[in-house]
Write a protein that holds these residues in place. Structure first.
Motif, short mmCIF file in Angstrom:
data_model
loop_
_atom_site.label_atom_id
_atom_site.label_comp_id
_atom_site.label_asym_id
_atom_site.label_seq_id
_atom_site.Cartn_x
_atom_site.Cartn_y
_atom_site.Cartn_z
N UNK A 172 -4.62 15.52 -20.51
CA UNK A 172 -3.76 16.58 -21.03
C UNK A 172 -3.05 16.19 -22.31
N UNK A 173 -3.12 14.94 -22.70
CA UNK A 173 -2.37 14.46 -23.86
C UNK A 173 -2.75 15.26 -25.11
N UNK A 174 -1.77 15.58 -25.96
CA UNK A 174 -2.06 16.38 -27.16
C UNK A 174 -2.92 15.66 -28.18
N UNK A 175 -2.94 14.33 -28.15
CA UNK A 175 -3.75 13.57 -29.09
C UNK A 175 -4.55 12.54 -28.31
N UNK A 176 -5.69 12.13 -28.89
CA UNK A 176 -6.53 11.14 -28.23
C UNK A 176 -5.77 9.82 -28.12
N UNK A 177 -5.88 9.13 -26.99
CA UNK A 177 -5.18 7.85 -26.82
C UNK A 177 -5.76 6.78 -27.72
N UNK A 178 -4.96 5.77 -28.01
CA UNK A 178 -5.42 4.69 -28.88
C UNK A 178 -6.52 3.88 -28.22
N UNK A 179 -6.43 3.71 -26.87
CA UNK A 179 -7.43 2.93 -26.16
C UNK A 179 -8.20 3.86 -25.23
N UNK A 180 -9.48 4.11 -25.49
CA UNK A 180 -10.24 5.02 -24.64
C UNK A 180 -10.36 4.50 -23.22
N UNK A 181 -10.44 5.43 -22.26
CA UNK A 181 -10.70 5.08 -20.87
C UNK A 181 -12.18 5.32 -20.60
N UNK A 182 -12.87 4.24 -20.17
CA UNK A 182 -14.30 4.32 -19.89
C UNK A 182 -15.06 4.99 -21.03
N UNK A 217 -14.03 7.28 -23.02
CA UNK A 217 -13.62 8.64 -23.32
C UNK A 217 -12.40 8.62 -24.24
N UNK A 218 -12.63 8.68 -25.54
CA UNK A 218 -11.49 8.73 -26.46
C UNK A 218 -10.67 9.99 -26.22
N UNK A 219 -11.34 11.08 -25.84
CA UNK A 219 -10.67 12.34 -25.53
C UNK A 219 -11.37 12.93 -24.30
N UNK A 220 -10.85 12.65 -23.11
CA UNK A 220 -11.54 13.09 -21.88
C UNK A 220 -11.71 14.59 -21.79
N UNK A 221 -10.70 15.38 -22.24
CA UNK A 221 -10.82 16.82 -22.12
C UNK A 221 -11.87 17.37 -23.07
N UNK A 222 -11.90 16.85 -24.27
CA UNK A 222 -12.93 17.28 -25.22
C UNK A 222 -14.32 16.93 -24.69
N UNK A 223 -14.44 15.75 -24.08
CA UNK A 223 -15.73 15.35 -23.49
C UNK A 223 -16.16 16.36 -22.43
N UNK A 224 -15.20 16.78 -21.57
CA UNK A 224 -15.54 17.72 -20.51
C UNK A 224 -15.97 19.07 -21.06
N UNK A 225 -15.25 19.54 -22.06
CA UNK A 225 -15.60 20.83 -22.66
C UNK A 225 -16.99 20.78 -23.26
N UNK A 226 -17.30 19.70 -23.94
CA UNK A 226 -18.64 19.56 -24.53
C UNK A 226 -19.72 19.48 -23.45
N UNK A 227 -19.40 18.80 -22.35
CA UNK A 227 -20.38 18.71 -21.26
C UNK A 227 -20.64 20.09 -20.66
N UNK A 228 -19.59 20.86 -20.43
CA UNK A 228 -19.75 22.20 -19.88
C UNK A 228 -20.56 23.07 -20.84
N UNK A 229 -20.28 22.96 -22.13
CA UNK A 229 -21.01 23.74 -23.13
C UNK A 229 -22.51 23.40 -23.09
#
Length: 245
Positions: free
Chosen positions: A42-52, A54-66
């Motif tokens: 939910x963070x408004x900006x991508x975190x400095x350290x990606x998790x697994x 995912x620099x931007x997990x929500x953007x990743x999910x939206x692209x996957x759904x698309x």
């Protein structure tokens, strides 16, 4: 008068499993290390350290759904990703409230999520901590849907009103699923409790008027009709896809 009996939350939330995949909540550590929390998503900006990765997990999910739906419109994918998460969160929280009489603490910092997972979204809760049932609105709407709606509305230019319509439709769907299960299993007390709790949730301005209580139809469209080969959902506000005869 229906006598309601409740039990404490168990560590695995086992009572949710018979209700189906939208209600199941994994507990403990996820099998994949480094999955992001929903707070990070939910963070408004991508975190400095990606998790697994995912620099931007929500953007990743939206692209996957698309990609999965074959839609070139990011706002359509964002709307459907939003509805999927809203359905999972409402189902888990309302299911627990109706069955246990308690709500698990679903703080976004405690919930881990796999943006690359299938639907329904996979969620893991690190620790089961019971909260009073009157905290249901704070747990889901305030804790999750407010920041989720803000993030997707800002990033993908999706109408906030449409997204709150998604949230209302997801809540109504959770009530229907609980009602079907409860009636089949002779648990009228659970069905009554779910409906009563949902009525209180729909009283909030964010959700009020999103679903017609008489027909169950939502008053905004999730945009699924814009997916190639898509049509209208069963609770759609339209009688036919806009622009089609």
């Amino acid at each position: 008068m229906v006598l309601l009996t409740f039990v404490d939350l168990d560590p695995g939330l086992a009572a949710l499993r018979p209700l189906g995949g939208f209600f199941v909540l994994h507990t403990g550590a996820p099998p994949l290390a480094g999955l992001p929390t929903l707070a990070r998503a939910y963070a408004p900006a991508a975190p400095a350290v990606p998790a697994k990765g995912y620099a931007d997990p929500m953007d990743f999910r939206v692209r996957k759904v698309a990609r999965s739906l074959g839609t070139p419109e990011a706002r359509v994918a964002a709307s459907l990703a939003h509805q999927g998460l809203a359905a999972r969160l409402w189902s888990v929280a309302l299911g627990c409230a109706a069955l246990y009489g308690r709500v698990p603490d679903l703080d976004p910092r405690l919930l881990r999520w796999d943006p690359d997972g299938s639907a329904p979204d996979d969620l893991w809760l690190g620790e089961v901590r019971a909260l009073p049932v009157d905290g249901l609105d704070a747990v889901v709407r305030e804790g999750h849907l407010v920041p989720l709606t803000a993030a997707l509305s800002a990033r993908h230019r999706v109408s906030a009103r449409l997204l709150w319509g998604n949230a209302g439709a997801a809540l109504a769907s959770s009530v229907r699923m609980i009602d079907r299960w409860a009636r089949t299993g002779g648990r009228r007390d659970v069905a009554d409790r779910a409906r009563t709790l949902a009525a209180g949730l729909f009283a909030h301005p964010d959700l009020a008027g999103t679903v017609d209580p008489a027909t169950g139809r939502r008053r905004t469209c999730c945009l699924y009709y814009r997916v190639p080969g898509g049509g209208l959902c069963g609770d759609c506000c339209f009688d036919r896809p806009p622009g089609r005869r």
